[in-house]
Enzyme design. Structure first.
Site, PDB file in Angstrom:
ATOM      1  N   LYS A  18      42.866  36.383  42.942  1.00 41.43           N
ATOM      2  CA  LYS A  18      42.389  35.552  41.825  1.00 41.43           C
ATOM      3  C   LYS A  18      42.127  34.116  42.279  1.00 41.43           C
ATOM      4  O   LYS A  18      41.078  33.542  42.001  1.00 41.43           O
ATOM      5  CB  LYS A  18      43.431  35.540  40.697  1.00 41.43           C
ATOM      6  N   ASN A  19      43.081  33.536  42.998  1.00 44.59           N
ATOM      7  CA  ASN A  19      42.954  32.124  43.351  1.00 44.59           C
ATOM      8  C   ASN A  19      41.918  31.868  44.441  1.00 44.59           C
ATOM      9  O   ASN A  19      41.561  30.727  44.697  1.00 44.59           O
ATOM     10  CB  ASN A  19      44.307  31.554  43.779  1.00 44.59           C
ATOM     11  N   CYS A  35      49.475  22.260  30.670  1.00 43.28           N
ATOM     12  CA  CYS A  35      49.806  23.626  31.028  1.00 43.28           C
ATOM     13  C   CYS A  35      51.313  23.761  31.025  1.00 43.28           C
ATOM     14  O   CYS A  35      52.026  22.801  31.289  1.00 43.28           O
ATOM     15  CB  CYS A  35      49.248  23.907  32.410  1.00 43.28           C
ATOM     16  N   ARG A  69      49.990  18.614  35.480  1.00 45.01           N
ATOM     17  CA  ARG A  69      48.832  18.950  36.315  1.00 45.01           C
ATOM     18  C   ARG A  69      47.663  17.977  36.154  1.00 45.01           C
ATOM     19  O   ARG A  69      46.616  18.308  35.603  1.00 45.01           O
ATOM     20  CB  ARG A  69      48.404  20.390  36.047  1.00 45.01           C
ATOM     21  N   ASP A  75      53.927  30.269  43.433  1.00 41.56           N
ATOM     22  CA  ASP A  75      53.487  31.402  42.612  1.00 41.56           C
ATOM     23  C   ASP A  75      54.355  32.650  42.800  1.00 41.56           C
ATOM     24  O   ASP A  75      54.159  33.637  42.084  1.00 41.56           O
ATOM     25  CB  ASP A  75      52.016  31.740  42.914  1.00 41.56           C
ATOM     26  N   ARG A 114      45.740  37.565  32.865  1.00 33.91           N
ATOM     27  CA  ARG A 114      44.882  36.586  33.551  1.00 33.91           C
ATOM     28  C   ARG A 114      44.854  36.863  35.051  1.00 33.91           C
ATOM     29  O   ARG A 114      43.874  36.565  35.715  1.00 33.91           O
ATOM     30  CB  ARG A 114      45.421  35.163  33.348  1.00 33.91           C
TER      31      ARG A 114
HETATM   32  C1  UD1 Z   1      46.573  26.256  42.520  1.00 32.53           C
HETATM   33  C2  UD1 Z   1      46.702  27.691  42.071  1.00 32.53           C
HETATM   34  C3  UD1 Z   1      48.055  27.918  41.426  1.00 32.53           C
HETATM   35  C4  UD1 Z   1      49.160  27.475  42.390  1.00 32.53           C
HETATM   36  C5  UD1 Z   1      48.936  26.060  42.881  1.00 32.53           C
HETATM   37  C6  UD1 Z   1      49.920  25.626  43.954  1.00 32.53           C
HETATM   38  C7  UD1 Z   1      44.419  28.324  41.551  1.00 32.53           C
HETATM   39  C8  UD1 Z   1      43.408  28.662  40.519  1.00 32.53           C
HETATM   40  N1  UD1 Z   1      45.638  27.980  41.118  1.00 32.53           N
HETATM   41  O1  UD1 Z   1      46.642  25.443  41.353  1.00 32.53           O
HETATM   42  O2  UD1 Z   1      48.185  29.305  41.136  1.00 32.53           O
HETATM   43  O3  UD1 Z   1      50.403  27.544  41.720  1.00 32.53           O
HETATM   44  O4  UD1 Z   1      47.609  25.942  43.442  1.00 32.53           O
HETATM   45  O5  UD1 Z   1      49.900  26.503  45.012  1.00 32.53           O
HETATM   46  O6  UD1 Z   1      44.146  28.378  42.742  1.00 32.53           O
HETATM   47  N2  UD1 Z   1      48.373  17.345  41.442  1.00 32.53           N
HETATM   48  C9  UD1 Z   1      48.253  15.986  41.228  1.00 32.53           C
HETATM   49  N3  UD1 Z   1      46.997  15.470  41.095  1.00 32.53           N
HETATM   50  C10 UD1 Z   1      45.868  16.234  41.183  1.00 32.53           C
HETATM   51  C11 UD1 Z   1      46.025  17.618  41.432  1.00 32.53           C
HETATM   52  C12 UD1 Z   1      47.285  18.146  41.556  1.00 32.53           C
HETATM   53  O7  UD1 Z   1      49.242  15.270  41.118  1.00 32.53           O
HETATM   54  O8  UD1 Z   1      44.768  15.704  41.065  1.00 32.53           O
HETATM   55  C13 UD1 Z   1      49.727  17.927  41.571  1.00 32.53           C
HETATM   56  C14 UD1 Z   1      50.024  18.950  40.486  1.00 32.53           C
HETATM   57  O9  UD1 Z   1      50.445  18.342  39.288  1.00 32.53           O
HETATM   58  C15 UD1 Z   1      51.096  19.801  41.107  1.00 32.53           C
HETATM   59  C16 UD1 Z   1      50.711  19.775  42.588  1.00 32.53           C
HETATM   60  O10 UD1 Z   1      49.817  18.668  42.764  1.00 32.53           O
HETATM   61  O11 UD1 Z   1      52.354  19.214  40.935  1.00 32.53           O
HETATM   62  C17 UD1 Z   1      50.055  21.044  43.077  1.00 32.53           C
HETATM   63  O12 UD1 Z   1      48.890  21.297  42.320  1.00 32.53           O
HETATM   64  P1  UD1 Z   1      47.597  21.958  42.953  1.00 32.53           P
HETATM   65  O13 UD1 Z   1      47.863  22.333  44.373  1.00 32.53           O
HETATM   66  O14 UD1 Z   1      46.436  21.088  42.658  1.00 32.53           O
HETATM   67  O15 UD1 Z   1      47.500  23.276  42.092  1.00 32.53           O
HETATM   68  P2  UD1 Z   1      46.198  23.901  41.438  1.00 32.53           P
HETATM   69  O16 UD1 Z   1      45.039  23.766  42.350  1.00 32.53           O
HETATM   70  O17 UD1 Z   1      46.082  23.421  40.030  1.00 32.53           O
END
Ligand code: UD1
Length: 417
Positions: free
Chosen positions: A22-23, A116, A121, A304, A396
């Site tokens: 999925k990711n 979320c 996030r 995850d 999902r």
């Molecule tokens: C993706 C995965 C999710 C997984 C996560 C971490 C998908 C669709 N989802 O989510 O299943 O749990 O990676 O492996 O691929 N953060 C910030 N600022 C930003 C972006 C992120 O502070 O602009 C923080 C987030 O709040 C969180 C951390 O970084 O604490 C990790 O988030 P991120 O790696 O971005 O996760 P996703 O890409 O949303």
């Protein structure tokens, strides 16, 4: 409302096939927006999130067909750079269209993704990247708008190796002028799959899978065919199920390398793991040895798989500690586990899991995707019947979870109230 009913089951036995990740597929579908032409994606899982992002691309003007796990996307006639609230709110990953739309139109306006259950996030790192490439950003009425005369390559450092920000910035920079360097980039296998797809479309992305990614801008990208990597989180979930039920399960279609932290931790818990070429066999022990788990960006232990491992520790022979460092609020499942007789105490980002002799079936609620899967795992070993509510979370990200468990002898079915 449908629920997933789980009855105590004997050791899981047999073999199942893991679906495409999925990711990995969500950012890759977003990346098709960069191609002037037709892309063919193989091994696309039949998941709610895939249909959600497909609907968003259709809204933008793409023609999409989906049959037998093959998704064909023609983005020749994309006619808008705006993504509305109704479509973006359904799934946070919809925000991944921002990078490609900015690259294609030098202008995009996307509804801000909502909060979320697992944390706030934010999107600051995505925007930091777009700004570094020369875009100006405005936020107004719940929308974020980015525009530029032309994107220019630059060097940028991510404060945290965010998966989504790394992907969005990679996609924004493939058509930019010059070289972009992303430092402290995420190293997840899904980043590598996206980079491979971009390169198949004619991009020049080097270093994906390390913490420094270099993207040399090219003039245009063309359509490509790509096969999505197997889902390492789905695999981890069934591996834990085999371990918890003292089962003997073979998973086909896995990439062992992607499962390293999960395999290492299962072995530490006395679980037998046999590595095949593209398959893996997991044999559960008589007693789960308690272990400590700390989630980290890849190649650390994946957040995850945290809830699933905590499910396993609820019945370990002693006390284990789970530390969540990636998301600040990813212990929602603890209350539900405790309702099933688990003994878990939370202190900030740490959970102390005291193993109990047995769990008991209860009515519980899936608070997010992986937490929902973990409740099914608990249900497989709990005395009596467990009913998991809010199963849309689970749907999902897991293809036919009830059927796959049944194929292994688990008593898992979707029932209507
Ligand atoms: C993706 C995965 C999710 C997984 C996560 C971490 C998908 C669709 N989802 O989510 O299943 O749990 O990676 O492996 O691929 N953060 C910030 N600022 C930003 C972006 C992120 O502070 O602009 C923080 C987030 O709040 C969180 C951390 O970084 O604490 C990790 O988030 P991120 O790696 O971005 O996760 P996703 O890409 O949303």
């Amino acid at each position: 409302m449908p629920r997933i009913r789980v009855k105590k089951s004997g050791p899981l036995k047999g073999s199942i096939k893991i679906d495409g990740a999925k990711n990995a597929v969500l950012p890759i579908i977003a990346a098709t927006l960069l191609a002037n032409g037709k892309c063919v994606l193989n091994s696309v899982p039949n998941l709610r999130d895939v249909h959600v992002i497909s609907d968003l691309l259709r809204y933008l003007g793409a023609e999409i067909e989906y049959k037998d796990n093959v998704l064909t996307v023609d983005t020749s006639n994309i006619n808008t750079y705006e993504a509305p609230y109704e479509l973006v709110k359904k799934m946070r990953a919809s925000f991944l269209v921002m990078g490609p739309l900015l690259a294609r139109f030098n202008h995009t306006k996307i509804s801000m993704p909502g909060g979320c259950a697992i944390g706030t996030r934010p999107i600051d790192l995505h925007l930091k990247g777009f700004k570094a490439l020369g875009a100006t950003i405005e936020m107004d009425h719940g929308f974020v708008e980015a525009r530029t005369d032309s994107l220019k390559g630059n060097k940028l450092y991510l404060d945290f190796p965010s998966v989504g920000a790394t992907q969005n910035i990679m996609m924004a920079s493939v058509l930019a002028e010059g070289v972009t360097t992303i430092e402290n980039a995420a190293e997840e296998p899904e980043i590598v799959d996206l980079a491979n797809f971009l390169n198949e479309m004619g991009a020049s992305v080097r270093g994906a899978g390390t913490n420094t990614i270099k993207i040399k801008g090219v003039k245009e990208l063309h359509g490509a065919e790509h096969t999505i990597i197997p889902d390492r989180v789905e695999a981890a979930t069934y591996m834990v199920a085999a371990a918890m039920t003292k089962g003997d399960v073979v998973l086909e279609n896995v990439i062992i390398d992607h499962l390293k932290p999960v395999i290492a931790k299962l072995r530490e818990a006395d679980v037998t793991v046999e590595e095949g070429e593209n398959s893996i066999r997991v044999i559960g022990p008589e007693a789960i040895k308690p272990i400590d788990v700390k989630t980290l960006p890849h190649p650390g232990f994946p957040t995850d798989a945290q809830a699933q491992f905590m499910a396993m520790l609820t019945v370990a022979d002693g006390t284990g500690v789970v530390i969540e460092t990636v998301f600040e609020n990813r212990f929602m499942h603890v209350t539900e586990f405790n309702r099933m007789g688990a003994n878990i105490k939370i202190d900030g980002r740490s959970a102390v899991v005291n193993g109990v002799k047995e769990l008991v079936g209860a009515d519980v609620t899936a608070t997010d995707l992986r937490a929902g899967a973990a409740l099914i795992l608990c249900g497989l070993i709990a005395e009596g019947t467990t009913n998991v509510g809010e199963i849309y979370h689970i749907q999902r990200g897991y293809v036919d979870i009830d059927k796959k468990f049944r194929a292994l002898g688990g008593d898992v079915s979707i029932v209507e109230d």
